[in-house]
Design an enzyme around this catalytic site. Structure first.
Site, PDB file in Angstrom:
ATOM      1  N   ASN A   9      33.031  47.071  42.227  1.00 29.78           N
ATOM      2  CA  ASN A   9      34.294  46.539  41.709  1.00 29.78           C
ATOM      3  C   ASN A   9      34.889  45.628  42.773  1.00 29.78           C
ATOM      4  OD1 ASN A   9      36.853  46.088  40.751  1.00 29.78           O
ATOM      5  ND2 ASN A   9      37.559  48.200  40.993  1.00 29.78           N
ATOM      6  N   TRP A  10      34.867  44.332  42.501  1.00 37.51           N
ATOM      7  CA  TRP A  10      35.320  43.367  43.508  1.00 37.51           C
ATOM      8  C   TRP A  10      36.846  43.229  43.562  1.00 37.51           C
ATOM      9  CZ3 TRP A  10      31.649  38.473  43.573  1.00 37.51           C
ATOM     10  CH2 TRP A  10      30.338  38.899  43.785  1.00 37.51           C
ATOM     11  N   LYS A  11      37.534  43.838  42.619  1.00 41.15           N
ATOM     12  CA  LYS A  11      39.004  43.763  42.556  1.00 41.15           C
ATOM     13  C   LYS A  11      39.462  42.295  42.664  1.00 41.15           C
ATOM     14  CE  LYS A  11      39.080  48.354  44.466  1.00 41.15           C
ATOM     15  NZ  LYS A  11      39.839  49.407  45.108  1.00 41.15           N
ATOM     16  N   HIS A  95      40.943  52.074  35.551  1.00 45.00           N
ATOM     17  CA  HIS A  95      40.925  52.179  37.016  1.00 45.00           C
ATOM     18  C   HIS A  95      42.296  52.634  37.511  1.00 45.00           C
ATOM     19  CE1 HIS A  95      40.649  51.106  41.247  1.00 45.00           C
ATOM     20  NE2 HIS A  95      39.342  51.183  41.086  1.00 45.00           N
ATOM     21  N   GLU A  97      44.085  51.717  39.853  1.00 41.11           N
ATOM     22  CA  GLU A  97      45.032  50.635  40.179  1.00 41.11           C
ATOM     23  C   GLU A  97      45.665  50.067  38.917  1.00 41.11           C
ATOM     24  OE1 GLU A  97      42.284  48.420  42.629  1.00 41.11           O
ATOM     25  OE2 GLU A  97      42.352  50.047  44.080  1.00 41.11           O
ATOM     26  N   GLU A 167      37.049  59.137  40.072  1.00 41.45           N
ATOM     27  CA  GLU A 167      37.554  58.505  41.285  1.00 41.45           C
ATOM     28  C   GLU A 167      38.851  59.195  41.711  1.00 41.45           C
ATOM     29  OE1 GLU A 167      35.976  54.253  41.731  1.00 41.45           O
ATOM     30  OE2 GLU A 167      37.745  54.136  40.473  1.00 41.45           O
ATOM     31  N   GLY A 173      39.954  53.384  48.631  1.00 42.40           N
ATOM     32  CA  GLY A 173      40.423  52.392  49.598  1.00 42.40           C
ATOM     33  C   GLY A 173      41.109  53.014  50.803  1.00 42.40           C
ATOM     34  N   SER A 213      35.735  55.359  48.527  1.00 42.17           N
ATOM     35  CA  SER A 213      35.290  55.170  49.909  1.00 42.17           C
ATOM     36  C   SER A 213      33.819  55.531  50.122  1.00 42.17           C
ATOM     37  CB  SER A 213      36.189  55.960  50.873  1.00 42.17           C
ATOM     38  OG  SER A 213      37.519  55.487  50.796  1.00 42.17           O
ATOM     39  N   GLY A 234      34.112  50.090  45.798  1.00 41.87           N
ATOM     40  CA  GLY A 234      35.117  49.048  45.983  1.00 41.87           C
ATOM     41  C   GLY A 234      34.801  48.230  47.230  1.00 41.87           C
ATOM     42  N   GLY A 235      35.459  48.559  48.337  1.00 40.91           N
ATOM     43  CA  GLY A 235      35.365  47.770  49.569  1.00 40.91           C
ATOM     44  C   GLY A 235      33.939  47.439  49.993  1.00 40.91           C
TER      45      GLY A 235
HETATM   46  C1  PEP Z   1      37.317  51.572  43.571  1.00 41.86           C
HETATM   47  O1  PEP Z   1      38.184  50.742  43.659  1.00 41.86           O
HETATM   48  O2  PEP Z   1      36.863  51.875  42.445  1.00 41.86           O
HETATM   49  C2  PEP Z   1      36.824  52.190  44.793  1.00 41.86           C
HETATM   50  C3  PEP Z   1      36.045  53.238  44.698  1.00 41.86           C
HETATM   51  O3  PEP Z   1      37.211  51.619  45.987  1.00 41.86           O
HETATM   52  P1  PEP Z   1      36.725  52.014  47.476  1.00 41.86           P
HETATM   53  O4  PEP Z   1      35.225  52.168  47.414  1.00 41.86           O
HETATM   54  O5  PEP Z   1      37.143  50.872  48.329  1.00 41.86           O
HETATM   55  O6  PEP Z   1      37.392  53.299  47.824  1.00 41.86           O
END
Ligand code: PEP
Length: 250
Positions: A9-11, A95, A97, A167, A173, A213, A234-235
């Protein structure tokens, strides 16, 4: 057999040029000999070019969100038909967010799921408890309610289009990961909750991804758990080497 999936997920990261650069890196660095479905979710405006760019690769493209209506006066929104018209047939919904910053409730998310299913799109359905829920020992209740309110109105056939992504919000994040044992405990609970309502076939075949993470150094242990079928990243999905290492950990 359940499909193993790693989705990035590039957000709200990467402009058009940066998107192309990262896609080129991914094409060069991601494995193409593993039994794993690889998906990337760039921003809306870069979806069409990503689909074109990845056409002859093993990397699929997903949207990060979509609107539940077919079309209409919804300024700034994107419909299922628009996504499909540029070749996107998978969408991330719910998600944390979207829930936290854009007021998406379980009811809204469930409408979005219905619209996606109506269009025969695949849905990566995200859910998970907040830190306070876990501290109050309410995490199982919260997760069960999110599943029930978002998905449990679906008929059995629709579940062919559903991928679950657990999640825990406190791990997204933050650098804080659920331990492999915590992830397994919740994934098993999720699978058993699905089993109670939909039976063995669906429970045993639905892929449940872990997100929060995930990094190259913890992916193997998390993915090694029996009810973890991959990850939503994510990151670490923004760095080709890290994303490749995570995929290789499957
Ligand atoms: C996400 O945004 O779905 C996510 C899992 O982010 P991160 O890996 O950065 O925690």
């Amino acid at each position: 057999m359940r499909t193993k999936i790693v989705a990035g997920n590039w957000k709200m990261h990467k402009n058009a040029e940066e998107t192309e650069d990262l896609l080129n890196e991914l094409i060069n660095k991601l494995p193409n000999d593993k039994e794993v479905q690889i998906i990337v979710a760039p921003t809306f405006i870069n979806l069409a070019s990503a689909v074109e760019h990845l056409e002859f690769t093993n990397i699929g493209v997903a949207a990060q969100n979509m609107h539940q209506a077919e079309n209409g006066a919804y300024t700034g929104e994107i419909s299922a038909d628009m996504l499909q018209s540029v070749g996107v047939n998978t969408v991330i919904l719910g998600h944390s967010e979207r829930r936290a910053y854009f007021g998406e409730t379980d009811a809204i998310i469930s409408f979005k799921v219905d619209t996606a299913i109506k269009h025969n799109m695949s849905v990566i359905f995200c859910f998970g408890e907040e830190l306070k829920d876990r501290q109050d020992k309410q995490h199982f209740n919260i997760v069960e309610n999110q599943l029930r309110d978002g998905l449990f109105h679906l008929d059995k056939t629709s579940w062919e289009n559903i991928v679950l992504a657990y999640e825990p919000v406190w791990a997204i994040g933050t650098g804080e990961t659920a331990s492999p044992e915590q992830a397994q405990e919740m994934h098993e609970f999720i699978r058993e909750t699905v089993r109670k309502s939909y039976g063995n076939d669906i429970a045993d075949n639905v892929s449940i991804l872990y997100g929060g993470s995930v990094k190259p150094d913890n992916a193997k242990e998390i993915f090694g758990k029996p009810d973890v079928d991959g990850g939503l990243i994510g990151g670490a999905a923004l760095k080709a080497d890290d994303f490749a290492a995570i995929i290789n950990a499957i």
